[in-house]
Motif scaffolding. Structure first.
Motif, mmCIF file in Angstrom:
data_model
loop_
_atom_site.group_PDB
_atom_site.id
_atom_site.type_symbol
_atom_site.label_atom_id
_atom_site.label_comp_id
_atom_site.label_asym_id
_atom_site.label_seq_id
_atom_site.Cartn_x
_atom_site.Cartn_y
_atom_site.Cartn_z
ATOM 1 N N ILE A 66 0.836 -1.213 0.000
ATOM 2 C CA ILE A 66 0.000 0.000 0.000
ATOM 3 C C ILE A 66 0.864 1.253 0.000
ATOM 4 C CG2 ILE A 66 -1.662 1.312 1.346
ATOM 5 C CD1 ILE A 66 -2.872 -1.336 2.228
ATOM 6 N N ILE A 67 1.929 1.215 0.818
ATOM 7 C CA ILE A 67 2.826 2.376 0.850
ATOM 8 C C ILE A 67 3.472 2.597 -0.513
ATOM 9 C CG2 ILE A 67 4.963 3.273 1.844
ATOM 10 C CD1 ILE A 67 4.206 1.878 4.449
ATOM 11 N N ALA A 68 3.878 1.514 -1.165
ATOM 12 C CA ALA A 68 4.504 1.634 -2.485
ATOM 13 C C ALA A 68 3.529 2.219 -3.508
ATOM 14 C CB ALA A 68 5.015 0.277 -2.949
ATOM 15 N N VAL A 69 2.263 1.789 -3.468
ATOM 16 C CA VAL A 69 1.263 2.319 -4.395
ATOM 17 C C VAL A 69 1.051 3.804 -4.170
ATOM 18 C CG1 VAL A 69 -1.171 2.226 -5.018
ATOM 19 C CG2 VAL A 69 0.111 0.113 -4.741
ATOM 20 N N LEU A 70 1.005 4.196 -2.905
ATOM 21 C CA LEU A 70 0.836 5.614 -2.601
ATOM 22 C C LEU A 70 2.007 6.442 -3.142
ATOM 23 C CD1 LEU A 70 -0.575 5.468 1.047
ATOM 24 C CD2 LEU A 70 -1.822 5.987 -1.052
ATOM 25 N N LEU A 71 3.213 5.928 -2.963
ATOM 26 C CA LEU A 71 4.383 6.646 -3.460
ATOM 27 C C LEU A 71 4.367 6.750 -4.979
ATOM 28 C CD1 LEU A 71 7.195 5.203 -1.144
ATOM 29 C CD2 LEU A 71 6.102 7.439 -1.013
ATOM 30 N N VAL A 72 3.952 5.692 -5.670
ATOM 31 C CA VAL A 72 3.886 5.733 -7.127
ATOM 32 C C VAL A 72 2.861 6.763 -7.592
ATOM 33 C CG1 VAL A 72 3.234 4.421 -9.177
ATOM 34 C CG2 VAL A 72 4.722 3.405 -7.463
ATOM 35 N N ILE A 73 1.721 6.835 -6.908
ATOM 36 C CA ILE A 73 0.702 7.807 -7.271
ATOM 37 C C ILE A 73 1.214 9.233 -7.098
ATOM 38 C CG2 ILE A 73 -1.575 8.714 -6.643
ATOM 39 C CD1 ILE A 73 -2.393 5.845 -5.961
ATOM 40 N N VAL A 74 1.876 9.478 -5.968
ATOM 41 C CA VAL A 74 2.438 10.811 -5.729
ATOM 42 C C VAL A 74 3.488 11.148 -6.784
ATOM 43 C CG1 VAL A 74 3.786 12.209 -4.109
ATOM 44 C CG2 VAL A 74 1.929 10.767 -3.267
ATOM 45 N N TRP A 75 4.340 10.184 -7.138
ATOM 46 C CA TRP A 75 5.394 10.404 -8.151
ATOM 47 C C TRP A 75 4.779 10.708 -9.518
ATOM 48 C CZ3 TRP A 75 6.511 7.330 -12.471
ATOM 49 C CH2 TRP A 75 7.705 7.635 -13.143
#
Length: 395
Positions: A66-75
């Motif tokens: 979930i944290i990785a998905v959030l970071l990808v969305i922000v990027w």
């Protein structure tokens, strides 16, 4: 009353560390509290006790995903950028040039690509000025306004260290070269346009090898002025030059006014000379024809012919002269010639002939042939009349 106030016989019932059942549990377990919080967030287990050991052992795989998905969305969201209408974007990938982008909304992989925008529509300008030495070793203060715009954003950003400063230095060099090969009078007055054109040409030649990505729109040479110490003297010199130009224009206007009159007088004199020449030729031809007519008669009777010519000459003279005949009894006739009348008549004759020559010169050339014929006819008539008279006298 506080739960631990002296005199309270039942303090154990107010102990906050005891459960409602009256069993003493001691201080709360911090590890257990953290596990319970993570369990509520869905990032860890509930943390139940079993044999004094916890069943949860750190963050599970689901939490990291979930944290990785959030970071990808922000990027991904951070990669969007906008280029304004008057700008162009230069995209660098890992510090190297990648491509140019037009105005509008674009996306780039952040931390991989970077974008620098350059205004390519608006015209920029700067001024180059300073005291410069002219060809005739005079010092003059010159100001040059330069207008330019960017046509190649890549060359503008990366061909040289600072394109604007390079253009300013090249402009100063070109202007000083042109002013150094021009006299001060030309820089201050009539040669300003030549200085501007030569500076523009030289500036374009200087900047072309450097590929600044800049197009020079126009340059404008502002009014130059001498140093303040000699300004008054140069103002007098400029005023004298203006007076010189004014006098030249006045002289040219006077020449244009007088030239047609002079040309008319020349044509009139030429026509008068031509008419006089033709008149004299015709008169001479008439005299020749008359003497040719008289020659046979003279050869036949020389004495009579000479007497006749003499009488005709006197007749002509007397017909054009005012005279008074006085008859003296018992003597010869005496002729009295009034000289004052004769002179006055001669003056009137001269004035009238000049007037007729001035008015009738244009018709003299066209009537030369007819004048010749009339001269010959008059000579012939005069000769015939004399011959008739002579023959009548002899008869």
């Amino acid at each position: 009353m506080a739960w631990n106030q002296p005199g309270n016989g039942n303090n154990n019932d107010r102990d906050p560390w005891k459960n409602q059942g009256g069993r003493d549990q001691g201080p709360p377990d911090l590890d257990e509290a953290v596990k319970n919080l993570l369990g509520k967030l869905g990032l860890g287990g509930s943390g139940k006790k079993g044999g004094g050991k916890s069943s949860g052992g750190g963050f599970p795989t689901k939490g990291f995903g979930i944290i990785a998905v959030l970071l990808v969305i922000v990027w991904f969201i951070a990669g969007f950028y906008t280029v304004k209408e008057a700008e162009r974007g230069v995209v660098l990938r890992f510090g190297n040039f990648h491509n140019l982008v037009e105005s509008g909304l674009h996306w780039r992989p952040i931390f991989i690509d970077s974008v620098e925008t350059v205004d390519v529509s608006n015209v920029r300008q700067f001024q180059s000025e300073g005291f410069m030495l002219t060809q005739d070793e005079n010092v003059v203060h010159v100001e040059l306004d330069v207008q330019y715009r960017v046509i190649n954003p890549r060359d503008y950003l990366y061909a040289v260290e600072n394109a604007d400063r390079s253009l300013a230095q090249a402009t100063d060099s070109a202007l000083r070269y042109v002013v150094g090969h021009t006299t001060m009078d030309e820089v201050l007055t009539v040669g300003r346009e030549n200085v501007r054109a030569n500076t523009l040409e030289l500036l374009e030649n200087i900047t072309a090898p450097y590929q600044l990505g800049i197009q020079i729109v126009d340059i404008n040479l502002l009014p130059a002025r001498p140093p303040e110490a000699v300004k008054d003297a140069f103002d007098d010199a400029i005023a004298a030059q203006e007076d010189e130009q004014r006098f030249i224009r006045e002289a040219e206007a006077y020449a244009r006014e007088r030239e047609p009159t002079a040309r008319g007088q020349v044509r009139r004199i030429l026509q008068e000379a031509q008419a006089y020449r033709e008149e004299q030729i015709l008169k001479a031809q008439g005299e020749v024809a008359r003497f040719n007519e008289l020659l046979p008669q003279y050869r036949a009777a020389p004495k009579v012919t000479r007497e006749r010519l003499y009488l005709e000459t006197l007749e002509k003279i007397y017909s054009e002269t005012a005279k008074v005949m006085v008859d003296v009894e018992g003597g010869n006739n005496m002729m009295y010639l009034p000289l004052d009348k004769i002179l006055e008549k001669q003056r009137r004759t001269i004035d009238s002939s000049e007037m007729n020559n001035g008015q009738g010169q244009s018709s003299n050339s066209s009537s030369s042939t007819s004048g010749q014929n009339s001269g010959q006819n008059s000579t012939t008539n005069s000769t015939g009349r004399t011959s008739d008279r002579y023959n009548g006298g002899r008869g």
